[in-house]
Design an enzyme around this catalytic site. Structure first.
Site, short mmCIF file in Angstrom:
data_model
loop_
_atom_site.label_atom_id
_atom_site.label_comp_id
_atom_site.label_asym_id
_atom_site.label_seq_id
_atom_site.Cartn_x
_atom_site.Cartn_y
_atom_site.Cartn_z
N CYS A 185 45.34 41.17 27.01
CA CYS A 185 45.84 42.53 26.83
C CYS A 185 46.54 42.63 25.47
O CYS A 185 47.33 41.75 25.10
CB CYS A 185 46.82 42.85 27.97
SG CYS A 185 47.40 44.52 28.01
N ASP A 209 60.61 43.32 47.53
CA ASP A 209 61.67 42.32 47.41
C ASP A 209 62.98 42.82 48.01
O ASP A 209 63.67 42.08 48.71
CB ASP A 209 61.87 41.95 45.94
CG ASP A 209 62.92 40.87 45.76
OD1 ASP A 209 62.86 39.85 46.48
OD2 ASP A 209 63.81 41.04 44.90
#
Length: 162
Positions: free
Chosen positions: A80, A132
């Protein structure tokens, strides 16, 4: 809008990986919008949405994490390009019926390559952050439907995931 390529852009003629050369391309305004969803049980969703409890903190933390992730996308995705982000925005919507948090990440740049990966990374990391922070109440949280919804700019023009 251009048609899909019959080849993978990150492989050369011999099948070896390569970073796409964007050196000769012209910079243009580009935008990408990605979505994802975080589905959880009633207990976790109730704690997340309870007034004065977690919603603000969890979603604000997920928003900040998404922005940071978009800014670091080139460090996470090997081929990327690093690019100058002009804007990263993250919005959430709540679906009480399915105990789902919908994530929507928008990225904009004026550059030689698109911002799809930055938007997808932002949506993914926002979803992971929600997981999370809510996993104590539900180990079975499901992150689903991470996808590019819209992109515009550059040679390929505008595209929608209908």
């Amino acid at each position: 809008m251009s048609s899909p390529s019959p080849a993978l852009s990150h492989l050369d003629e011999s099948g070896q990986i390569r970073m796409v050369d964007v050196g000769a391309k012209s910079a243009s305004d580009r935008i990408a919008i990605a979505r994802g969803a975080v589905r959880m049980n009633a207990l976790a969703y109730g704690l997340l949405t309870q007034p004065g409890q977690g919603k603000g903190e969890v979603l604000n933390t997920a928003r900040v994490a998404a922005v940071l992730a978009a800014k670091r996308c080139a460090e996470l995705i090997p081929l990327c390009h690093s690019l100058p982000l002009a804007f990263v925005g993250v919005d959430f919507s709540l679906d009480d019926a399915t105990h789902t948090v919908e994530v929507r990440a928008t990225c904009r740049t004026h550059y030689k390559t698109g911002v799809e990966m930055e938007a997808m990374t932002a949506a993914s990391v926002a979803a992971l952050t929600i997981y999370d922070m809510c996993k104590a109440a539900d180990k079975g949280i499901v992150i689903e439907q991470i996808r590019l919804e819209y992109k515009a700019g550059g040679k390929s023009g505008e595209w929608r995931n209908d």
